[in-house]
Design an enzyme around this catalytic site. Sequence first.
Site, mmCIF file in Angstrom:
data_model
loop_
_atom_site.group_PDB
_atom_site.id
_atom_site.type_symbol
_atom_site.label_atom_id
_atom_site.label_comp_id
_atom_site.label_asym_id
_atom_site.label_seq_id
_atom_site.Cartn_x
_atom_site.Cartn_y
_atom_site.Cartn_z
ATOM 1 N N HIS A 68 0.893 -1.138 -0.019
ATOM 2 C CA HIS A 68 0.063 -0.158 0.132
ATOM 3 C C HIS A 68 1.118 1.264 0.085
ATOM 4 O O HIS A 68 0.649 2.227 -0.802
ATOM 5 C CB HIS A 68 -0.969 0.117 1.339
ATOM 6 C CG HIS A 68 -1.805 1.140 1.236
ATOM 7 N ND1 HIS A 68 -3.097 1.365 1.087
ATOM 8 C CD2 HIS A 68 -1.351 2.221 2.150
ATOM 9 C CE1 HIS A 68 -3.128 2.456 1.470
ATOM 10 N NE2 HIS A 68 -2.577 3.199 2.045
ATOM 11 N N GLU A 69 1.946 1.148 0.868
ATOM 12 C CA GLU A 69 2.874 2.466 0.954
ATOM 13 C C GLU A 69 3.629 2.813 -0.008
ATOM 14 O O GLU A 69 3.759 3.742 -0.711
ATOM 15 C CB GLU A 69 3.368 2.325 2.063
ATOM 16 C CG GLU A 69 2.788 2.329 3.627
ATOM 17 C CD GLU A 69 1.930 3.658 3.596
ATOM 18 O OE1 GLU A 69 2.130 4.525 3.251
ATOM 19 O OE2 GLU A 69 0.864 3.297 4.534
ATOM 20 N N HIS B 128 1.716 4.139 -2.825
ATOM 21 C CA HIS B 128 1.452 5.714 -2.723
ATOM 22 C C HIS B 128 2.948 6.267 -3.423
ATOM 23 O O HIS B 128 2.622 7.517 -4.149
ATOM 24 C CB HIS B 128 1.500 6.121 -1.240
ATOM 25 C CG HIS B 128 0.258 6.022 -0.436
ATOM 26 N ND1 HIS B 128 -0.735 6.792 -1.156
ATOM 27 C CD2 HIS B 128 -0.323 5.689 0.451
ATOM 28 C CE1 HIS B 128 -2.060 6.741 -0.228
ATOM 29 N NE2 HIS B 128 -1.424 6.004 0.786
ATOM 30 N N GLU C 33 -6.398 6.727 -1.670
ATOM 31 C CA GLU C 33 -6.241 5.434 -0.361
ATOM 32 C C GLU C 33 -6.989 4.356 -1.409
ATOM 33 O O GLU C 33 -6.206 3.326 -1.128
ATOM 34 C CB GLU C 33 -7.006 5.771 0.708
ATOM 35 C CG GLU C 33 -6.328 6.671 1.685
ATOM 36 C CD GLU C 33 -4.830 6.329 1.969
ATOM 37 O OE1 GLU C 33 -4.512 5.078 2.333
ATOM 38 O OE2 GLU C 33 -3.887 7.101 1.791
#
Length: 298
Positions: free
Chosen positions: A146-147, A150, A228
């Site tokens: 997930h990070e 980003h 997100e």
Amino acid sequence: MRILLFLLTNAAVLLLISIVFHVLGLGDFLHQRGVPLSLDQLLISSAVIGMSGSFISLMMSKWMAKQSMGVHVIEQPGNATEQWLVDTIARQARRLNIGMPEVGVFDSPDPNAFATGMSRNASLVAVSTGLLQRMNADEVEAVLGHEMSHVANGDMVTMGLLQGVVNTFVYFFASIAGYLVDRVLLRSGDDERGYGYGPGYYITQMVAQVLLSILATMIVMWFSRRREFRADAGGAELAGRGKMIDALRALQRAHEPADLPGELAAFGINGGISSGFQRLFLSHPPLEERIAALQNGR
């Protein structure tokens, strides 16, 4: 390239607004009422003021994160967990074709993580001790995915520049409101030509900045929530959809810990609980919505 395109877009928007104001005759309207205000100059100065703070924050983001969160950067892995973190992030960086980020750990009982940095090839990814203690390896891998999504999506730069754009227009319209109240309603001025500012200008501008900043924050947070969902999808692609869903469920079991401080909140894995009007200021969608999106293939 992302920064250049965003700046060119912002410049185009400023030019369009300037043209619209000239077509509508707003400048003449102000001058006829004793407001010696150049809208073009105000637009330019507002852009400088609005964007400079965001660029400074973006350039200092990694340093600020390390200092504020007490991040221990893993220069040389000291144990098996640190080695696994570095290896997992390195593998994901290769898949995403981005530079290897700095990897760090910060002390917090809440399971959380964040990514920050000036660019996708010079970033920092950090996880909390609580995340490592309360999640299994598959769930942590999904959080890292997930990070890293980003980072690969350039979310740090995009969010920073978006904040700069809204800051520009907050200052611009707050200044116009200050001029109108001070010169049109109160008819004040410090000298015989009326070029000075009375207290009405400063008071009105400050109040308008507060009110407009609330609206601007809602816009930025709406955009953050959309990012997100995209980062969750990226984490699912890197680690597996099941792992990403399990990671979000693990966060639910942790009772949705509070947001990270300041601008880091927008780049963490988790967000605080909120409802009603407060929902407009959430940097993250509710976890149940994120899980549902993954389950529905979005």
